[in-house]
Write an enzyme that holds these catalytic residues in place. Sequence first.
Site, PDB file in Angstrom:
ATOM      1  N   SER A  14      31.191  45.876  35.056  1.00 40.29           N
ATOM      2  CA  SER A  14      32.035  44.869  34.428  1.00 40.29           C
ATOM      3  C   SER A  14      32.763  44.056  35.490  1.00 40.29           C
ATOM      4  CB  SER A  14      33.004  45.542  33.448  1.00 40.29           C
ATOM      5  OG  SER A  14      33.762  46.558  34.098  1.00 40.29           O
ATOM      6  N   ASP A 187      46.516  43.565  40.053  1.00 39.79           N
ATOM      7  CA  ASP A 187      47.175  43.151  38.810  1.00 39.79           C
ATOM      8  C   ASP A 187      47.380  44.324  37.852  1.00 39.79           C
ATOM      9  OD1 ASP A 187      44.599  43.678  37.997  1.00 39.79           O
ATOM     10  OD2 ASP A 187      44.076  41.603  37.529  1.00 39.79           O
ATOM     11  N   HIS A 190      42.544  45.399  38.315  1.00 42.02           N
ATOM     12  CA  HIS A 190      41.474  45.065  39.261  1.00 42.02           C
ATOM     13  C   HIS A 190      41.869  45.418  40.688  1.00 42.02           C
ATOM     14  CE1 HIS A 190      40.796  42.349  35.741  1.00 42.02           C
ATOM     15  NE2 HIS A 190      39.588  42.873  35.881  1.00 42.02           N
TER      16      HIS A 190
END
Length: 274
Positions: A14, A187, A190
């Site tokens: 992803s 963040d 990530h």
Amino acid sequence: MVGPGRPQFVLFGSSIVQMSLHVGGWGALLADLYDRKADIVIRGYGAWNSRNALQVVHKIFPKDAAVHPSLVIIYFGGNDAMQPHPSGLGPHVPLPEYIDNMRKIALHLTSLSDKTRIIFLTCPPVDEAMICQYFGNSFDKQERTNEACRIYSDALVDLCKELSIKVINLWTAFQHRDDWAAAYLMDGIHLSSGGSKRVVKEILKVLREAEWEPSLYWMSMPTEFSEDSPHYLVGPDGKSTINISDIISQWKIEWMDDKELEALTLKSLVPIPF
């Protein structure tokens, strides 16, 4: 296809895979380390979960392909582990289905070739306060929690043990230091450049220790076009050229262990700054 045929490493996952080619990203770091050894191919799709992956795994890795990858590194789970939305939409996948999906993906990949190697990556931990800081209320009613990431990670580790597949538990690996969120996440979800470096170190550890033939560890693989050439730079003696293919770039030193550094010294190879 560009020739000659190098081993192909495919990163499938992803957003953590899709973003891995950012400056300092783990895909970019691997591409640099394997610059004359293997091709790093990115198949990363932001927001995807294991359901998405299962729908396309046969298209990305067709059984009748002329050449199969030497290594596939798979990451799905962070989106699956999000809390279910009341609408029934969204990325959440119940844990039993997630494990079943990952099992099917693993079995397909292992069926490609006797020489196709696999490494699964689990969810890294998430920092819920940092997520709120960066994303506000964007994830209301479908939150990410660190505990859910742990549960999905542990379940994937158990599956890989059952299937005798290499797995890296990022949830555990990141928490060797108390400030893991600030050090490894950009963040709350990530990876920062520090997080990417940690992922590469874990991958290299697996590749160094794996008893795979041929080895897929960067220091053990042959260099493409490694032969000397009269067209290389002339050495200090003024009579011979410097075979650049034998020399390790300065910034790659940090990825070498003590034995490799010692061997480099014995060969009298000085790292070059480019």
